[in-house]
Design a protein around this motif. Structure first.
Motif, PDB file in Angstrom:
ATOM      1  N   TYR A   2       0.811  -1.218   0.034  1.00  0.00           N
ATOM      2  CA  TYR A   2      -0.187  -0.124  -0.053  1.00  0.00           C
ATOM      3  C   TYR A   2       0.819   1.173  -0.075  1.00  0.00           C
ATOM      4  O   TYR A   2       1.020   1.876   1.188  1.00  0.00           O
ATOM      5  N   VAL A  45      -4.540  -1.360   6.341  1.00  0.00           N
ATOM      6  CA  VAL A  45      -3.219  -1.198   6.657  1.00  0.00           C
ATOM      7  C   VAL A  45      -3.073  -1.169   8.370  1.00  0.00           C
ATOM      8  O   VAL A  45      -2.236  -1.454   9.142  1.00  0.00           O
ATOM      9  N   VAL A  49      -0.978  -3.100  10.893  1.00  0.00           N
ATOM     10  CA  VAL A  49       0.294  -2.321  11.568  1.00  0.00           C
ATOM     11  C   VAL A  49      -0.195  -2.908  13.226  1.00  0.00           C
ATOM     12  O   VAL A  49       0.663  -2.909  13.937  1.00  0.00           O
ATOM     13  N   TYR A  52       1.460  -6.196  14.087  1.00  0.00           N
ATOM     14  CA  TYR A  52       2.769  -6.119  13.786  1.00  0.00           C
ATOM     15  C   TYR A  52       3.668  -5.362  15.130  1.00  0.00           C
ATOM     16  O   TYR A  52       4.254  -5.787  15.690  1.00  0.00           O
ATOM     17  N   LEU A 130      -0.903   8.566   8.356  1.00  0.00           N
ATOM     18  CA  LEU A 130      -0.742   7.289   8.295  1.00  0.00           C
ATOM     19  C   LEU A 130       0.555   7.211   7.561  1.00  0.00           C
ATOM     20  O   LEU A 130       1.400   6.383   8.091  1.00  0.00           O
ATOM     21  N   LYS A 131       1.091   7.968   6.653  1.00  0.00           N
ATOM     22  CA  LYS A 131       2.389   8.025   6.197  1.00  0.00           C
ATOM     23  C   LYS A 131       3.307   8.117   7.439  1.00  0.00           C
ATOM     24  O   LYS A 131       4.303   7.258   7.150  1.00  0.00           O
ATOM     25  N   LEU A 134       3.479   4.831   9.399  1.00  0.00           N
ATOM     26  CA  LEU A 134       4.410   3.847   8.885  1.00  0.00           C
ATOM     27  C   LEU A 134       5.675   3.961   8.690  1.00  0.00           C
ATOM     28  O   LEU A 134       6.606   3.261   8.876  1.00  0.00           O
ATOM     29  N   TYR A 135       6.230   5.261   8.582  1.00  0.00           N
ATOM     30  CA  TYR A 135       7.802   5.685   8.861  1.00  0.00           C
ATOM     31  C   TYR A 135       8.149   5.451   9.898  1.00  0.00           C
ATOM     32  O   TYR A 135       9.210   4.816  10.159  1.00  0.00           O
ATOM     33  N   ALA A 137       7.075   3.160  12.285  1.00  0.00           N
ATOM     34  CA  ALA A 137       6.758   1.636  12.581  1.00  0.00           C
ATOM     35  C   ALA A 137       7.848   0.976  11.848  1.00  0.00           C
ATOM     36  O   ALA A 137       8.201  -0.005  12.288  1.00  0.00           O
ATOM     37  N   THR A 138       8.445   1.391  10.790  1.00  0.00           N
ATOM     38  CA  THR A 138       9.223   0.547   9.844  1.00  0.00           C
ATOM     39  C   THR A 138      10.536   1.092  10.027  1.00  0.00           C
ATOM     40  O   THR A 138      11.598   0.502   9.455  1.00  0.00           O
TER      41      THR A 138
END
Length: 231
Positions: A2, A45, A49, A52, A130-131, A134-135, A137-138
């Motif tokens: 995504y 997503v 997330v 995870y 959300l971006k 994810l930044y 979280a990763t």
């Protein structure tokens, strides 16, 4: 799976898998089928997330592409058989859809704050927030400290800037943070967040005060504020 990509020449405008989703105050003018599909992607997503990160969503989602739903099991003023809210416009009651989008944004808000200590400045910016989630979280454990250690001043020194007199920059002024409309908080439990809940916009552009959506939003904000205080 995504990808969330910026729209060229537009501020805080992003697409998810090629579908543009405006902020939640501007959904009236968007294509309802594209909005439903994009919200379905976001629901999926968030569901993944949360697994995870081992952090349950306060408002659980049921991802089903463009017919996804979200549940409010927290608010006290909702009947037991009316706790599922649609994330699609077609065939749904409008205020229930608007409240569903609000709950989706609250999930992003609580994940950012509860897991990473990050406050959202504008809850209506769904994809930018959300971006940023994810930044974070990763990012590996060693990546963020490395960026802090150098920052903009480190880049200037590496480029021959020498003893620059530029003021020190914090992590909050980085390009990623500005694009996501968030600021970083200190250690968890230091102060309380001033939650800025975006008002639902009427078709004429004026904010709707009161009514069903306003009442539900206030109730949800109160309950999530209690959750936030317990973190």
């Amino acid at each position: 799976v995504y990808p969330i990509d910026p729209v060229p020449n537009k501020t805080l405008a992003f697409t998810i898998r090629g579908l543009h989703l405006p902020n939640s105050a501007d959904l009236d003018d968007a294509n309802p089928e594209m909005v439903a599909a994009a919200l379905g992607y976001i629901a999926h997503v968030l569901h993944l997330v949360s697994l995870y990160l081992d952090y349950p969503l306060p408002y659980p989602v049921q991802p089903r592409s463009s017919s996804s739903t979200i549940y409010d099991h927290i608010s006290m003023n909702i009947l037991p058989d009316g706790r599922a809210f649609p994330l699609f416009v077609k065939g749904a009651i409008r205020y229930r859809f608007e409240y569903g989008v609000f709950l989706l944004n609250k999930d992003i808000d609580i994940l950012l704050y509860g897991k990473f200590g990050v406050k959202i400045l504008d809850i209506r910016q769904t994809l930018p927030n959300l971006k940023h989630l994810l930044y974070l979280a990763t990012a590996g454990k060693g990546e963020l400290p490395a960026r802090k250690a150098g920052g903009i001043r480190g880049l200037l020194r590496a480029g021959g800037g020498g003893g620059s007199s530029m003021p020190p920059y914090s992590r909050t002024t980085s390009q990623e943070s500005s694009a996501s409309s968030v600021t970083h908080d200190g250690p968890r439990g230091v102060g309380h967040e001033k939650m800025l809940v975006g008002k639902i916009q009427a078709p004429n552009g004026k904010a709707q005060n009161g009514g069903a959506v306003g009442s539900l939003q206030k109730s949800a904000a109160l309950q999530t504020s209690k959750l936030r205080d317990s973190l």
